[in-house]
Design an enzyme around this catalytic site. Structure first.
Site, PDB file in Angstrom:
ATOM      1  CB  SER A 224     -38.602 -25.822 -29.403  1.00  0.00           C
ATOM      2  OG  SER A 224     -38.953 -24.344 -29.862  1.00  0.00           O
TER       3      SER A 224
ATOM      4  CE1 TYR B 262     -38.461 -26.756 -35.084  1.00  0.00           C
ATOM      5  CE2 TYR B 262     -39.985 -25.381 -34.270  1.00  0.00           C
ATOM      6  CZ  TYR B 262     -38.672 -25.909 -34.196  1.00  0.00           C
ATOM      7  OH  TYR B 262     -37.862 -25.507 -33.328  1.00  0.00           O
TER       8      TYR B 262
ATOM      9  CE  LYS C 287     -37.472 -29.187 -32.712  1.00  0.00           C
ATOM     10  NZ  LYS C 287     -36.228 -30.264 -32.784  1.00  0.00           N
TER      11      LYS C 287
HETATM   12  C1  UD1 Z   1     -39.147 -19.496 -34.130  1.00  0.00           C
HETATM   13  C2  UD1 Z   1     -40.345 -20.601 -33.928  1.00  0.00           C
HETATM   14  C3  UD1 Z   1     -39.694 -21.442 -32.858  1.00  0.00           C
HETATM   15  C4  UD1 Z   1     -38.342 -22.154 -33.296  1.00  0.00           C
HETATM   16  C5  UD1 Z   1     -37.283 -21.070 -33.693  1.00  0.00           C
HETATM   17  C6  UD1 Z   1     -36.156 -21.556 -34.323  1.00  0.00           C
HETATM   18  C7  UD1 Z   1     -42.574 -19.532 -34.225  1.00  0.00           C
HETATM   19  C8  UD1 Z   1     -43.627 -19.086 -33.429  1.00  0.00           C
HETATM   20  N1  UD1 Z   1     -41.285 -19.908 -33.542  1.00  0.00           N
HETATM   21  O1  UD1 Z   1     -39.157 -18.664 -32.862  1.00  0.00           O
HETATM   22  O2  UD1 Z   1     -40.643 -22.633 -32.598  1.00  0.00           O
HETATM   23  O3  UD1 Z   1     -37.911 -23.014 -32.302  1.00  0.00           O
HETATM   24  O4  UD1 Z   1     -37.955 -20.029 -34.429  1.00  0.00           O
HETATM   25  O5  UD1 Z   1     -35.214 -20.829 -34.769  1.00  0.00           O
HETATM   26  O6  UD1 Z   1     -42.309 -19.396 -35.434  1.00  0.00           O
HETATM   27  N2  UD1 Z   1     -39.139 -10.924 -36.037  1.00  0.00           N
HETATM   28  C9  UD1 Z   1     -39.386  -9.662 -36.594  1.00  0.00           C
HETATM   29  N3  UD1 Z   1     -38.756  -9.570 -37.610  1.00  0.00           N
HETATM   30  C10 UD1 Z   1     -37.885 -10.606 -38.391  1.00  0.00           C
HETATM   31  C11 UD1 Z   1     -37.856 -11.741 -37.791  1.00  0.00           C
HETATM   32  C12 UD1 Z   1     -38.475 -11.821 -36.502  1.00  0.00           C
HETATM   33  O7  UD1 Z   1     -39.765  -8.694 -35.987  1.00  0.00           O
HETATM   34  O8  UD1 Z   1     -37.506 -10.390 -39.298  1.00  0.00           O
HETATM   35  C13 UD1 Z   1     -39.710 -11.022 -34.560  1.00  0.00           C
HETATM   36  C14 UD1 Z   1     -40.857 -12.077 -34.491  1.00  0.00           C
HETATM   37  O9  UD1 Z   1     -42.086 -11.609 -34.838  1.00  0.00           O
HETATM   38  C15 UD1 Z   1     -40.525 -12.696 -32.994  1.00  0.00           C
HETATM   39  C16 UD1 Z   1     -39.244 -12.351 -32.664  1.00  0.00           C
HETATM   40  O10 UD1 Z   1     -38.620 -11.434 -33.608  1.00  0.00           O
HETATM   41  O11 UD1 Z   1     -41.624 -11.669 -32.337  1.00  0.00           O
HETATM   42  C17 UD1 Z   1     -38.335 -13.750 -32.580  1.00  0.00           C
HETATM   43  O12 UD1 Z   1     -38.427 -14.320 -33.898  1.00  0.00           O
HETATM   44  P1  UD1 Z   1     -37.679 -15.269 -34.498  1.00  0.00           P
HETATM   45  O13 UD1 Z   1     -36.345 -15.212 -34.287  1.00  0.00           O
HETATM   46  O14 UD1 Z   1     -38.127 -16.067 -35.706  1.00  0.00           O
HETATM   47  O15 UD1 Z   1     -38.109 -16.607 -33.271  1.00  0.00           O
HETATM   48  P2  UD1 Z   1     -39.362 -17.391 -32.961  1.00  0.00           P
HETATM   49  O16 UD1 Z   1     -40.569 -16.800 -33.676  1.00  0.00           O
HETATM   50  O17 UD1 Z   1     -39.777 -16.676 -31.415  1.00  0.00           O
END
Ligand code: UD1
Length: 342
Positions: free
Chosen positions: A127, A152, A156
């Site tokens: 990842s 987590y 990795k």
């Molecule tokens: C996360 C993990 C990553 C993992 C992946 C697995 C972290 C820092 N990273 O990625 O290591 O491999 O999940 O699927 O946790 N967001 C919103 N609202 C929401 C959900 C998300 O604004 O309800 C935003 C988050 O703040 C982020 C972006 O959307 O900026 C992507 O979030 P998400 O899909 O959870 O992925 P990551 O956090 O990038």
């Protein structure tokens, strides 16, 4: 000529099911192994329907060495793909031992059995989390890893190291670690896709469930980051494109085209997209309402990260092909299929 057989551990999961489809399309035989800890038989049925192939399936926990050994005794695969891991960052902070046991033991069992049975090639799901908050964008495979911010993320990094060291010490064993950026979307058939249990933690499933009326309102975690629109930036990779990267990685090892016995590739598009941009594209492409509010930052979030996928493009011969719009349309089509929405 019939290509070799691949064992896909975690093949009933989100990325595993899409990868199984692409392996079959590329002419490989596949055996799926899964313990259904975060998946169900529906995905296997979806894969069988899409491919028209009655793919063998074994219910097994890769952490159970004796049970897992039976899979190696029964099937003649030469390559394995290891998707069988837990991936919820928040949960890993609450239950670190579950994550270390699940994610590390399943990989170590797999490597031990590959050595015991003389099986050769392994693809590991890594990842972009291994880069932490990068100092410079985009990140290449040479970008230094930073200390992981969750158990987590730690698994990795540790898994990459375990694989690297095992490959170095084992004649005939080859490994490729694929560092996924943010996988989203679904198969264009809408027969398989992402189906999180409970409240989605990831952005796109939360968006599609909100659009479907299951969640009231999407919270955008932070609009005061030092980015052009203040929201976080990620590299969203279509899950079918990501699946094809696994086929390319297997092919590279099976055909002995690899330069080193252990290799790492970033799997991303090379394009950074902000949360707000993604939300707006989703609304526009699908013509749906999406209630959305700005919420506080989520602890542990990286501000921005996107891939330099040059190495995967030139060395692996793989490139992301689908547009963000196609991907967001597929994600919505899948959610509608699951919920029975017309
Ligand atoms: C996360 C993990 C990553 C993992 C992946 C697995 C972290 C820092 N990273 O990625 O290591 O491999 O999940 O699927 O946790 N967001 C919103 N609202 C929401 C959900 C998300 O604004 O309800 C935003 C988050 O703040 C982020 C972006 O959307 O900026 C992507 O979030 P998400 O899909 O959870 O992925 P990551 O956090 O990038």
């Amino acid at each position: 000529m019939k290509k070799s057989c691949v064992l896909v551990c975690g093949g009933a999961g989100y990325i595993g099911s899409h990868t199984t489809v692409e392996l079959i399309n590329a002419g490989y035989d596949v055996v799926i192994a899964d313990n259904f800890s975060n998946s169900d038989m529906g995905a296997v049925e979806g894969v069988r329907k899409i491919t028209g192939v009655d793919i063998p399936f074994v219910e097994v926990d890769c952490c159970d060495l004796e049970a897992f050994r039976k899979v190696f005794e029964q099937y003649e695969f030469d390559s394995v793909i290891h998707f069988a891991a837990s991936k919820a960052v928040g949960e890993s902070v609450e239950k670190p031992m579950l994550y270390y046991r699940n994610n590390l033991l399943s990989l170590m069992n797999m490597i031990d059995l590959m050595r015991e049975f003389g099986r050769h090639n392994i693809v590991f799901s890594s990842s972009c989390t291994v880069y932490g908050e990068p100092d410079k964008q985009p990140v290449t495979e040479q970008t230094p890893r930073k200390p992981a911010t969750s158990p987590y993320g730690n698994t990795k990094q540790m898994s990459e190291d375990i694989l690297r060291d095992a490959v170095a010490a084992t004649e005939g064993l080859k490994g490729i670690a694929l560092r996924y950026f943010n996988p989203i979307g679904a198969h264009p058939s809408a027969l398989i896709g992402e189906l999180p249990r409970g409240v989605p933690q990831n952005l796109v499933p939360y968006i599609t469930q909100t659009a479907a009326g299951i969640r009231e309102c999407l919270s955008v975690f932070g609009d005061d980051y030092p980015t052009p629109d203040g929201s976080c930036i990620r590299d969203y990779i279509d899950v079918v494109d990501l699946a094809k990267a696994h086929v390319a990685a297997i092919g590279r090892m099976v055909e002995n085209r690899n330069d080193e016995n252990y290799e790492i590739f970033n799997v991303g598009t090379g394009r950074g997209v902000s949360v707000l941009e993604l939300v707006n594209r989703f609304r526009e492409v699908n013509g749906v309402e999406l209630p959305c509010k700005i919420a506080p930052r989520r602890e542990g979030d990286i501000i921005a990260i996107w891939a330099d996928p040059t190495r995967a493009n030139t060395v692996l011969g793989w490139k992301a092909g689908r547009t963000l719009d196609e991907t967001l349309a597929a994600a919505w089509a899948w959610e509608k299929h699951v919920r029975g929405i017309e």
